[in-house]
Motif scaffolding. Sequence first.
Motif, PDB file in Angstrom:
ATOM      1  N   LEU A  58     -18.420  -4.526  -7.045  1.00 22.70           N
ATOM      2  CA  LEU A  58     -17.330  -3.794  -6.432  1.00 22.70           C
ATOM      3  C   LEU A  58     -16.881  -4.545  -5.156  1.00 22.70           C
ATOM      4  N   LYS A  59     -15.427  -4.962  -5.140  1.00 26.17           N
ATOM      5  CA  LYS A  59     -14.776  -5.790  -4.275  1.00 26.17           C
ATOM      6  C   LYS A  59     -13.707  -4.953  -3.725  1.00 26.17           C
ATOM      7  N   LEU A  60     -12.699  -5.432  -2.712  1.00 27.94           N
ATOM      8  CA  LEU A  60     -11.605  -4.845  -2.077  1.00 27.94           C
ATOM      9  C   LEU A  60     -10.424  -5.946  -2.292  1.00 27.94           C
ATOM     10  N   GLU A  61      -9.596  -5.359  -2.799  1.00 29.98           N
ATOM     11  CA  GLU A  61      -8.153  -6.041  -2.824  1.00 29.98           C
ATOM     12  C   GLU A  61      -7.205  -5.709  -1.759  1.00 29.98           C
ATOM     13  N   LEU A  62      -7.016  -6.600  -0.820  1.00 30.24           N
ATOM     14  CA  LEU A  62      -5.939  -6.548   0.305  1.00 30.24           C
ATOM     15  C   LEU A  62      -4.702  -6.907  -0.184  1.00 30.24           C
ATOM     16  N   LYS A  63      -3.772  -6.090  -0.182  1.00 36.99           N
ATOM     17  CA  LYS A  63      -2.322  -6.275  -0.549  1.00 36.99           C
ATOM     18  C   LYS A  63      -1.569  -6.294   0.885  1.00 36.99           C
ATOM     19  N   PHE A  64      -1.133  -7.716   0.930  1.00 35.85           N
ATOM     20  CA  PHE A  64      -0.311  -7.901   2.291  1.00 35.85           C
ATOM     21  C   PHE A  64       1.097  -7.761   2.031  1.00 35.85           C
ATOM     22  N   LYS A  65       1.813  -6.547   2.556  1.00 35.74           N
ATOM     23  CA  LYS A  65       3.098  -6.496   2.100  1.00 35.74           C
ATOM     24  C   LYS A  65       3.934  -6.910   3.265  1.00 35.74           C
ATOM     25  N   PHE A  66       4.556  -8.052   3.055  1.00 35.90           N
ATOM     26  CA  PHE A  66       5.729  -8.635   3.708  1.00 35.90           C
ATOM     27  C   PHE A  66       7.112  -8.058   3.586  1.00 35.90           C
ATOM     28  N   GLN A  67       7.905  -8.379   4.458  1.00 44.14           N
ATOM     29  CA  GLN A  67       9.425  -8.049   4.001  1.00 44.14           C
ATOM     30  C   GLN A  67       9.861  -8.637   2.840  1.00 44.14           C
ATOM     31  N   GLN A  68       9.359  -9.575   2.361  1.00 39.79           N
ATOM     32  CA  GLN A  68      10.241 -10.449   1.572  1.00 39.79           C
ATOM     33  C   GLN A  68       9.188 -10.714   0.024  1.00 39.79           C
ATOM     34  N   GLU A  70       4.755 -10.337  -1.374  1.00 37.76           N
ATOM     35  CA  GLU A  70       3.271  -9.662  -1.172  1.00 37.76           C
ATOM     36  C   GLU A  70       2.404 -10.734  -1.698  1.00 37.76           C
ATOM     37  N   ILE A  71       1.259 -10.750  -0.878  1.00 37.57           N
ATOM     38  CA  ILE A  71       0.094 -11.540  -1.128  1.00 37.57           C
ATOM     39  C   ILE A  71      -1.233 -10.790  -1.308  1.00 37.57           C
ATOM     40  N   ILE A  72      -1.971 -10.961  -2.309  1.00 36.77           N
ATOM     41  CA  ILE A  72      -3.042 -10.189  -2.567  1.00 36.77           C
ATOM     42  C   ILE A  72      -4.349 -11.242  -2.290  1.00 36.77           C
ATOM     43  N   GLU A  73      -5.268 -10.630  -1.592  1.00 33.72           N
ATOM     44  CA  GLU A  73      -6.862 -11.344  -1.485  1.00 33.72           C
ATOM     45  C   GLU A  73      -7.880 -10.269  -1.862  1.00 33.72           C
ATOM     46  N   ILE A  74      -8.722 -11.069  -2.498  1.00 34.21           N
ATOM     47  CA  ILE A  74      -9.799 -10.097  -2.958  1.00 34.21           C
ATOM     48  C   ILE A  74     -11.229 -10.786  -2.069  1.00 34.21           C
ATOM     49  N   HIS A  75     -11.825  -9.680  -1.407  1.00 37.66           N
ATOM     50  CA  HIS A  75     -12.845  -9.894  -0.454  1.00 37.66           C
ATOM     51  C   HIS A  75     -14.018  -9.046  -1.032  1.00 37.66           C
ATOM     52  N   THR A  76     -15.370  -9.414  -0.748  1.00 35.11           N
ATOM     53  CA  THR A  76     -16.528  -8.549  -0.671  1.00 35.11           C
ATOM     54  C   THR A  76     -16.048  -7.245   0.448  1.00 35.11           C
ATOM     55  N   ILE A  77     -16.747  -6.197   0.218  1.00 32.56           N
ATOM     56  CA  ILE A  77     -16.538  -5.252   1.322  1.00 32.56           C
ATOM     57  C   ILE A  77     -16.903  -5.613   2.595  1.00 32.56           C
ATOM     58  N   GLU A  78     -18.089  -6.506   2.872  1.00 32.22           N
ATOM     59  CA  GLU A  78     -18.515  -6.919   3.924  1.00 32.22           C
ATOM     60  C   GLU A  78     -17.402  -7.944   4.601  1.00 32.22           C
ATOM     61  N   ASN A  79     -16.819  -8.899   3.796  1.00 32.14           N
ATOM     62  CA  ASN A  79     -15.935 -10.048   4.186  1.00 32.14           C
ATOM     63  C   ASN A  79     -14.673  -9.428   4.462  1.00 32.14           C
ATOM     64  N   ALA A  80     -14.307  -8.313   3.803  1.00 27.82           N
ATOM     65  CA  ALA A  80     -12.862  -7.801   4.235  1.00 27.82           C
ATOM     66  C   ALA A  80     -12.845  -7.043   5.510  1.00 27.82           C
ATOM     67  N   PHE A  81     -14.039  -6.768   6.332  1.00 19.19           N
ATOM     68  CA  PHE A  81     -13.816  -6.371   7.680  1.00 19.19           C
ATOM     69  C   PHE A  81     -13.384  -7.347   8.536  1.00 19.19           C
ATOM     70  N   PRO A  82     -13.901  -8.499   8.818  1.00 18.98           N
ATOM     71  CA  PRO A  82     -13.432  -9.704   9.661  1.00 18.98           C
ATOM     72  C   PRO A  82     -11.849  -9.886   9.328  1.00 18.98           C
ATOM     73  N   ARG A  83     -11.548 -10.086   8.181  1.00 11.54           N
ATOM     74  CA  ARG A  83     -10.171 -10.163   7.789  1.00 11.54           C
ATOM     75  C   ARG A  83      -9.041  -9.141   8.033  1.00 11.54           C
ATOM     76  N   LEU A  84      -9.710  -7.938   7.964  1.00 11.11           N
ATOM     77  CA  LEU A  84      -8.879  -6.921   8.614  1.00 11.11           C
ATOM     78  C   LEU A  84      -8.852  -6.784  10.079  1.00 11.11           C
ATOM     79  N   LEU A  85      -9.993  -6.944  10.856  1.00  9.68           N
ATOM     80  CA  LEU A  85      -9.835  -6.955  12.057  1.00  9.68           C
ATOM     81  C   LEU A  85      -8.927  -7.843  12.848  1.00  9.68           C
TER      82      LEU A  85
END
Length: 138
Positions: A58-68, A70-85
Amino acid sequence: MAIKTNQMPFKESFSEFYTKVKSSLDDGTFAKLTLAKTIGNSELMNIYVRPIMDDALLKLELKFKFQQEEIIEIHTIENAFPRLLEFINNPFLSAILFTTEFDLTYKLNKKRAVSLVEQFPTFGNANEVLLEYLATKK
């Protein structure tokens, strides 16, 4: 509806908020997580977070929605925290955790004081069909 205002630095308080995210993933109530409400005119408009299976984990998909774009990153649940922070307080002033039990809004005001507002749940289900459906709507 509970409102909790916190004078902790936003990094510490976001850590508390993210604990609720992990709990909702553990207990199967997680529907989605959204970072929103940017400071000023930002190219990055939202970050949408949803669980996915990757290599049987189980991992987390982070979808970064820009004006023009979208970029998708896949992170472990633990590694998603510092990325979102990295995006709390610059450019985002709020994060909303949607679960089947409650919606929890994390907000920074102009003075960067944190408030956590718990409301009735928006979503009744956290099943795979709903998650797939939501992914197609993004």
